[in-house]
Design an enzyme around this catalytic site. Structure first.
Site, PDB file in Angstrom:
ATOM      1  N   SER A 139      -4.050   9.482  -1.284  1.00 50.29           N
ATOM      2  CA  SER A 139      -3.950   8.232  -0.523  1.00 50.29           C
ATOM      3  C   SER A 139      -4.574   8.418   0.855  1.00 50.29           C
ATOM      4  O   SER A 139      -4.670   9.546   1.362  1.00 50.29           O
ATOM      5  CB  SER A 139      -2.482   7.856  -0.344  1.00 50.29           C
ATOM      6  OG  SER A 139      -2.343   6.762   0.537  1.00 50.29           O
ATOM      7  N   TYR A 152       6.394   9.590   2.948  1.00 49.16           N
ATOM      8  CA  TYR A 152       5.368   9.219   1.959  1.00 49.16           C
ATOM      9  C   TYR A 152       4.055   9.916   2.334  1.00 49.16           C
ATOM     10  O   TYR A 152       3.395  10.518   1.481  1.00 49.16           O
ATOM     11  CB  TYR A 152       5.179   7.699   1.890  1.00 49.16           C
ATOM     12  CG  TYR A 152       4.066   7.308   0.932  1.00 49.16           C
ATOM     13  CD1 TYR A 152       4.190   7.538  -0.437  1.00 49.16           C
ATOM     14  CD2 TYR A 152       2.864   6.754   1.393  1.00 49.16           C
ATOM     15  CE1 TYR A 152       3.155   7.220  -1.320  1.00 49.16           C
ATOM     16  CE2 TYR A 152       1.833   6.429   0.526  1.00 49.16           C
ATOM     17  CZ  TYR A 152       1.984   6.667  -0.834  1.00 49.16           C
ATOM     18  OH  TYR A 152       0.964   6.363  -1.710  1.00 49.16           O
TER      19      TYR A 152
HETATM   20  P1  NDP Z   1       2.404   1.090  -9.370  1.00 55.90           P
HETATM   21  O1  NDP Z   1       3.793   0.979  -8.876  1.00 55.90           O
HETATM   22  O2  NDP Z   1       1.735  -0.143  -9.865  1.00 55.90           O
HETATM   23  O3  NDP Z   1       2.304   2.230 -10.479  1.00 55.90           O
HETATM   24  C1  NDP Z   1       2.963   3.443 -10.345  1.00 55.90           C
HETATM   25  C2  NDP Z   1       2.997   4.168 -11.667  1.00 55.90           C
HETATM   26  O4  NDP Z   1       3.659   5.428 -11.490  1.00 55.90           O
HETATM   27  C3  NDP Z   1       3.747   3.410 -12.738  1.00 55.90           C
HETATM   28  O5  NDP Z   1       3.033   3.474 -13.948  1.00 55.90           O
HETATM   29  C4  NDP Z   1       5.060   4.157 -12.859  1.00 55.90           C
HETATM   30  O6  NDP Z   1       5.521   4.113 -14.209  1.00 55.90           O
HETATM   31  C5  NDP Z   1       4.634   5.587 -12.503  1.00 55.90           C
HETATM   32  N1  NDP Z   1       5.773   6.383 -12.034  1.00 55.90           N
HETATM   33  C6  NDP Z   1       6.466   6.229 -10.881  1.00 55.90           C
HETATM   34  N2  NDP Z   1       7.477   7.118 -10.836  1.00 55.90           N
HETATM   35  C7  NDP Z   1       7.407   7.842 -11.985  1.00 55.90           C
HETATM   36  C8  NDP Z   1       8.186   8.894 -12.530  1.00 55.90           C
HETATM   37  N3  NDP Z   1       9.228   9.392 -11.863  1.00 55.90           N
HETATM   38  N4  NDP Z   1       7.844   9.404 -13.731  1.00 55.90           N
HETATM   39  C9  NDP Z   1       6.789   8.908 -14.408  1.00 55.90           C
HETATM   40  N5  NDP Z   1       6.011   7.913 -13.951  1.00 55.90           N
HETATM   41  C10 NDP Z   1       6.326   7.377 -12.756  1.00 55.90           C
HETATM   42  O7  NDP Z   1       1.576   1.689  -8.124  1.00 55.90           O
HETATM   43  P2  NDP Z   1       0.033   2.145  -7.994  1.00 55.90           P
HETATM   44  O8  NDP Z   1      -0.715   1.955  -9.228  1.00 55.90           O
HETATM   45  O9  NDP Z   1      -0.469   1.509  -6.748  1.00 55.90           O
HETATM   46  O10 NDP Z   1       0.243   3.684  -7.674  1.00 55.90           O
HETATM   47  C11 NDP Z   1      -0.365   4.735  -8.403  1.00 55.90           C
HETATM   48  C12 NDP Z   1      -0.608   5.902  -7.474  1.00 55.90           C
HETATM   49  O11 NDP Z   1      -1.496   5.512  -6.434  1.00 55.90           O
HETATM   50  C13 NDP Z   1       0.629   6.441  -6.760  1.00 55.90           C
HETATM   51  O12 NDP Z   1       0.556   7.848  -6.730  1.00 55.90           O
HETATM   52  C14 NDP Z   1       0.497   5.872  -5.328  1.00 55.90           C
HETATM   53  O13 NDP Z   1       1.134   6.677  -4.385  1.00 55.90           O
HETATM   54  C15 NDP Z   1      -1.007   5.896  -5.174  1.00 55.90           C
HETATM   55  N6  NDP Z   1      -1.573   5.017  -4.172  1.00 55.90           N
HETATM   56  C16 NDP Z   1      -1.313   3.669  -4.174  1.00 55.90           C
HETATM   57  C17 NDP Z   1      -1.899   2.853  -3.225  1.00 55.90           C
HETATM   58  C18 NDP Z   1      -1.609   1.401  -3.125  1.00 55.90           C
HETATM   59  O14 NDP Z   1      -1.779   0.840  -2.032  1.00 55.90           O
HETATM   60  N7  NDP Z   1      -1.221   0.736  -4.205  1.00 55.90           N
HETATM   61  C19 NDP Z   1      -2.863   3.385  -2.254  1.00 55.90           C
HETATM   62  C20 NDP Z   1      -3.041   4.817  -2.334  1.00 55.90           C
HETATM   63  C21 NDP Z   1      -2.436   5.572  -3.273  1.00 55.90           C
HETATM   64  P3  NDP Z   1       7.040   3.878 -14.676  1.00 55.90           P
HETATM   65  O15 NDP Z   1       7.699   3.037 -13.632  1.00 55.90           O
HETATM   66  O16 NDP Z   1       6.908   3.240 -16.008  1.00 55.90           O
HETATM   67  O17 NDP Z   1       7.574   5.272 -14.758  1.00 55.90           O
HETATM   68  C1  8X3 Z   2      -0.619   3.793  -0.220  1.00 58.42           C
HETATM   69  C2  8X3 Z   2      -1.558   3.464   0.856  1.00 58.42           C
HETATM   70  O1  8X3 Z   2      -1.531   3.409   3.338  1.00 58.42           O
HETATM   71  O2  8X3 Z   2      -0.988   1.370   2.158  1.00 58.42           O
HETATM   72  O3  8X3 Z   2      -0.794   5.115  -0.599  1.00 58.42           O
HETATM   73  O4  8X3 Z   2       0.603   3.175   2.266  1.00 58.42           O
HETATM   74  S1  8X3 Z   2      -0.811   2.832   2.205  1.00 58.42           S
END
Ligand code: NDP
Ligand code: 8X3
Length: 244
Positions: A139, A152
């Protein structure tokens, strides 16, 4: 045909990455905790693409569950070419002194320890075949620290350190290690961060056009389609209206 394992494929980036890799012809192992979502995705992948799909429902925080799921893969899924460590979350958005320790535990346990557990189980197979690729979804929060984001951000700084360390440790085994560092993207991320408060989640993106999951799938596609001699270390990708 190559095989990819994507953690957190039930939503957001993970789901979009699964669909994109299917389009590129990968056989897929999709994982997450929500069985119904996994079933729905598996059905779609099987009907829209001519690929093999295996869905595994487990919590990445539970090393025993990770081990049970990943140590007994069917023969045709045993050789994993690409691991996308995507499962992760932010929980809460408060100053450190006011934050809930349970939120901090959940982020460290998922974003850092979960990634370590899954990677530990997949790396030996890649070493055995002297090839493979790991993409960690990091991220912008692993590069910059912002108000109310200390832990985070710490979890994503850790992801970056693990990514760099893995790249060094695995380089002599023909294994590439990359990361993607997105800024604000509208998925279920903020709904999860605000514990289901959809109004608060929506407000995060007011006044700008955030990234979407397809933008991250584009980055994955770019990384995996480079020639063998090219390794992408990191792709930092922001909304045009977000500087830092
Ligand atoms: P979502 O919440 O849409 O997706 C998150 C995914 O992670 C889900 O499929 C969820 O599946 C899975 N997950 C969460 N906890 C667990 C667990 N304990 N075990 C297994 N699976 C888990 O968010 P994003 O798609 O945005 O996030 C994906 C990644 O991208 C994350 O690592 C996030 O930190 C990162 N990210 C996101 C950003 C944003 O602004 N959206 C920006 C930068 C990075 P389920 O609940 O079915 O387990
Ligand atoms: C999520 C990106 O900066 O919006 O990883 O929290 S931020």
């Amino acid at each position: 045909m190559k095989t990819a394992l994507i953690t957190g494929a039930t939503s957001g980036f993970g789901r979009a990455i699964a669909l994109r890799l299917a389009k590129l012809g990968y056989n897929l192992i999709v994982t997450g905790r929500r069985a119904e979502r996994l079933n729905e995705l598996t059905k779609q992948l099987r009907s829209d693409f001519t690929i093999d799909v295996l869905s595994l429902c487990f919590d990445v925080r539970d090393n025993e569950a990770c081990t049970k799921a990943l140590e007994s893969l069917p023969e045709n899924f045993k050789k994993i070419d690409l691991l996308v460590n995507n499962a992760g979350l932010a929980a809460g958005s408060s100053p450190f002194q006011e934050s809930d320790l349970a939120d901090y535990d959940q982020m460290i346990d998922t974003n850092v320890k979960g990634l370590i557990y899954v990677t530990k189980l997949i790396v030996p197979g890649m070493i055995a075949k002297q090839s493979g690729h790991i993409i960690n979804i990091s991220s912008l929060a692993g590069i910059e620290v912002y108000p109310n984001g200390s832990v985070y951000c710490a979890s994503k700084y850790a992801v970056n350190a693990i990514t760099k360390g893995l790249r060094i440790d695995l380089i002599h085994h023909g294994i590439k290690v990359s990361s993607i560092s997105p800024g604000m993207a509208e998925t279920e991320f903020s709904i999860v961060r605000y514990h289901g408060d959809e109004e608060k989640a929506k407000a995060v993106y007011a006044g700008l056009i955030p990234l979407n999951a397809e933008d991250i799938a584009d980055a994955v596609e770019f990384i995996v389609t480079r020639p063998a001699h090219v390794s992408i270390n990191d792709i930092q990708i922001n909304p045009a209206q977000q500087a830092n």
